[in-house]
Design an enzyme around this catalytic site. Structure first.
Site, PDB file in Angstrom:
ATOM      1  N   HIS A   1       0.866  -1.188   0.000  1.00  0.00           N
ATOM      2  CA  HIS A   1       0.000   0.000   0.000  1.00  0.00           C
ATOM      3  C   HIS A   1       0.899   1.234   0.000  1.00  0.00           C
ATOM      4  O   HIS A   1       2.022   1.184   0.503  1.00  0.00           O
ATOM      5  CB  HIS A   1      -0.826  -0.062   1.292  1.00  0.00           C
ATOM      6  CG  HIS A   1      -1.902   0.963   1.432  1.00  0.00           C
ATOM      7  ND1 HIS A   1      -1.637   2.252   1.828  1.00  0.00           N
ATOM      8  CD2 HIS A   1      -3.249   0.888   1.263  1.00  0.00           C
ATOM      9  CE1 HIS A   1      -2.775   2.929   1.900  1.00  0.00           C
ATOM     10  NE2 HIS A   1      -3.775   2.124   1.556  1.00  0.00           N
TER      11      HIS A   1
ATOM     12  N   ASP B   1       3.146  -4.673   8.077  1.00  0.00           N
ATOM     13  CA  ASP B   1       1.931  -3.889   7.889  1.00  0.00           C
ATOM     14  C   ASP B   1       0.763  -4.854   8.073  1.00  0.00           C
ATOM     15  O   ASP B   1       0.514  -5.716   7.225  1.00  0.00           O
ATOM     16  CB  ASP B   1       1.944  -3.280   6.479  1.00  0.00           C
ATOM     17  CG  ASP B   1       0.655  -2.531   6.156  1.00  0.00           C
ATOM     18  OD1 ASP B   1      -0.340  -2.694   6.890  1.00  0.00           O
ATOM     19  OD2 ASP B   1       0.637  -1.812   5.147  1.00  0.00           O
TER      20      ASP B   1
ATOM     21  N   CYS C   1      -4.817   2.453  -3.561  1.00  0.00           N
ATOM     22  CA  CYS C   1      -3.532   2.942  -2.997  1.00  0.00           C
ATOM     23  C   CYS C   1      -2.399   1.961  -3.255  1.00  0.00           C
ATOM     24  O   CYS C   1      -1.503   1.790  -2.420  1.00  0.00           O
ATOM     25  CB  CYS C   1      -3.645   3.242  -1.506  1.00  0.00           C
ATOM     26  SG  CYS C   1      -4.803   4.545  -1.143  1.00  0.00           S
TER      27      CYS C   1
ATOM     28  N   LYS D   1     -10.110  -0.833  10.866  1.00  0.00           N
ATOM     29  CA  LYS D   1     -10.192  -2.035  10.015  1.00  0.00           C
ATOM     30  C   LYS D   1     -10.435  -3.291  10.848  1.00  0.00           C
ATOM     31  O   LYS D   1     -10.503  -4.387  10.321  1.00  0.00           O
ATOM     32  CB  LYS D   1      -8.912  -2.181   9.196  1.00  0.00           C
ATOM     33  CG  LYS D   1      -8.769  -1.067   8.135  1.00  0.00           C
ATOM     34  CD  LYS D   1      -7.653  -1.375   7.191  1.00  0.00           C
ATOM     35  CE  LYS D   1      -7.151  -0.162   6.449  1.00  0.00           C
ATOM     36  NZ  LYS D   1      -7.943   0.150   5.263  1.00  0.00           N
TER      37      LYS D   1
ATOM     38  N   GLN E   1      -4.474  -5.059   6.983  1.00  0.00           N
ATOM     39  CA  GLN E   1      -5.503  -5.999   6.520  1.00  0.00           C
ATOM     40  C   GLN E   1      -5.519  -7.282   7.353  1.00  0.00           C
ATOM     41  O   GLN E   1      -6.585  -7.820   7.637  1.00  0.00           O
ATOM     42  CB  GLN E   1      -5.265  -6.366   5.046  1.00  0.00           C
ATOM     43  CG  GLN E   1      -5.421  -5.199   4.087  1.00  0.00           C
ATOM     44  CD  GLN E   1      -6.842  -4.637   4.039  1.00  0.00           C
ATOM     45  OE1 GLN E   1      -7.817  -5.378   4.183  1.00  0.00           O
ATOM     46  NE2 GLN E   1      -6.955  -3.331   3.828  1.00  0.00           N
TER      47      GLN E   1
HETATM   48  N1  PMP Z   1      -1.640  -0.773   4.567  1.00  0.00           N
HETATM   49  C1  PMP Z   1      -2.606  -1.498   4.019  1.00  0.00           C
HETATM   50  C2  PMP Z   1      -2.284  -2.882   3.510  1.00  0.00           C
HETATM   51  C3  PMP Z   1      -3.898  -0.996   3.935  1.00  0.00           C
HETATM   52  O1  PMP Z   1      -4.867  -1.731   3.384  1.00  0.00           O
HETATM   53  C4  PMP Z   1      -4.173   0.296   4.439  1.00  0.00           C
HETATM   54  C5  PMP Z   1      -5.566   0.900   4.343  1.00  0.00           C
HETATM   55  N2  PMP Z   1      -6.207   0.668   3.134  1.00  0.00           N
HETATM   56  C6  PMP Z   1      -3.128   1.009   5.020  1.00  0.00           C
HETATM   57  C7  PMP Z   1      -1.868   0.450   5.065  1.00  0.00           C
HETATM   58  C8  PMP Z   1      -3.340   2.378   5.593  1.00  0.00           C
HETATM   59  O2  PMP Z   1      -4.227   2.325   6.660  1.00  0.00           O
HETATM   60  P1  PMP Z   1      -4.799   3.678   7.317  1.00  0.00           P
HETATM   61  O3  PMP Z   1      -5.305   4.507   6.181  1.00  0.00           O
HETATM   62  O4  PMP Z   1      -5.881   3.214   8.227  1.00  0.00           O
HETATM   63  O5  PMP Z   1      -3.656   4.326   8.018  1.00  0.00           O
END
Ligand code: PMP
Length: 415
Positions: A132, A209, A373, A235, A212
């Protein structure tokens, strides 16, 4: 597998669980909501909503500061939430749990604080091709600042990591490896435990990370042996604006503070400031107190469900949706790795994902469309975006049937 909306899946009573999530009773555009955007954010059970209301109506106050009753109650509840998080991810103790705004902030904290103290022009930071943007851009920024180089572990066409290539780049002894446990776009579950062991043999520190994976896999930081792990409360059925950075105490202790301000200090004079102990050293300013307490309630809710049944239920939904969607002529699924979380990205012929998403929305079906993203991943597949359906344990087979009907309708309308 038959369409069995309304029945229990294994030992998980999905229809009863759905009653815990008030928003799932909503109508959208005249249809009962089908919520398949859990990868973007998850819905909140009533117990979390009630915890937030109770916090603001009975103990709202600032933490760690007041001698008065409310402040002590708020501090106790905030610190109890930290212990709940520590227990949930199997941290060695609450001092290893730093409350952040979310995954993005946790990764930025490590990239800035650890990066500045550990990286130099002769170092490499390793990430993967499926990250991401939150796990790409902070590392690019710190590489630019320190002169370190960013290297990428490639993926194979079906969306899993090229493990041979991973082993080769790890032999170059990177300083830091930052890797997602589950791809938000492809659903791929990476074998992070194995990769962390390889990375440690090569002398790298590893950040996972878990944005998910926290929802699906409930990672155990001691079992994984990761050095850092970041996730977002929203999440994992908790509030937005709150997240967690886990770090091994010895590394957090050695890292310089990231942001300066109240609560992170021990003493301040104009000549010199000394810093607070962990975890407060990394929590400058008034935190999202209600958010942390709400996150604790969300994790308590999850702990009331059998993790194996949740995983089995999501696996059945994934298999059912994959089977049904694959039978739709012209539909291509991106991400067919053998180990997947309940996330399906797809495109249909030349139809633009956005147009498909709009037609699904008209039928009350919430999916994500776009690059999610993960623009480098879109470049890898040579596409502008996908339609993504991401399922949680409260989704049922009826949701998948409605999605497939919506897709068929989009095809007939857009062709
Ligand atoms: N890493 C991953 C794999 C994600 O799916 C996301 C959110 N889509 C993020 C990082 C960022 O999370 P947040 O916007 O809640 O900080």
């Amino acid at each position: 597998m038959q369409s069995t909306a309304g029945t229990a899946i294994r030992s998980l009573d999905v229809e009863r669980i759905r009653m815990d999530f008030p928003i799932l009773q909503t109508q959208v555009n005249g249809f009962p909501l089908v919520y398949l955007d859990n990868g973007a954010t998850s819905q909140k059970p009533r117990s979390v909503l009630q915890t937030l209301e109770r916090y603001y109506t009975t103990i709202n106050s600032n933490v760690h500061r007041g001698v008065h009753h409310l402040s002590q109650e708020a501090t106790d509840a905030y610190e109890a939430a930290r212990r709940t998080v520590a227990h949930f991810i199997h941290a060695a103790g609450p001092q290893e749990i730093i409350f952040t705004r979310g995954t993005t902030e946790g990764i930025n904290l490590v990239a800035s604080s650890l990066g500045r103290s550990r990286l130099s022009p002769k170092d490499t930071v390793l990430i993967t091709a499926m990250e991401h943007h939150s796990n790409i851009v902070p590392w690019q920024m710190i590489c630019e600042e320190t002169g370190a180089r960013l290297k990428i572990i490639p993926i194979l066409d079906r969306g899993d990591l090229d493990l041979e290539a991973a082993r080769r780049v790890l032999e170059e002894k990177p300083g830091i490896l930052a890797i997602t446990q589950v791809s938000n776009t492809l659903g791929t579950i990476n074998p992070v435990k194995q990769i962390i062991a390889w990375a440690h043999q090569a002398g790298a520190l590893v950040l996972v990370d878990a944005a998910q994976s926290i929802q699906h896999l409930h990672p155990d930081v001691q079992d994984l042996d990761c050095d850092f792990l970041a996730f977002s409360g929203h999440k994992v059925f908790g509030p937005t604006g709150i997240g967690v950075l886990y770090g091994k105490e010895k590394f957090l202790d050695a890292m310089p503070p990231w942001q300066g301000g109240g609560d992170m200090i021990r003493t301040v004079t104009f000549d010199k400031t000394t810093y607070n102990d962990l975890p407060y050293k990394f929590e400058a300013g008034t935190p999202h107190i209600a958010g942390a307490i709400g996150l604790g309630a969300a994790l308590d809710y999850l702990q009331g469900l059998d993790p194996a049944s949740v995983l089995a239920c999501e696996g059945q939904l994934l298999a059912y949706a994959t089977g049904k969607l694959s039978r739709i002529p012209g539909l291509r699924i991106y991400g067919t790795a053998p180990q997947k979380a309940s996330v399906i990205s797809f495109n249909i012929g030349k139809l633009h994902p956005y147009d498909v998403g709009v037609i699904l929305d008209q039928a009350g079906i919430a999916v994500r469309t776009g690059h999610h993203c993960t623009q480098p991943l879109m470049d890898f597949y040579g596409i502008p975006g996908t339609v993504r359906a991401s399922m949680a344990f409260y989704n049922n087979f009826n949701d998948v049937d409605r999605l497939c009907q919506g897709v068929e309708k989009a095809i007939s309308m857009l062709n």
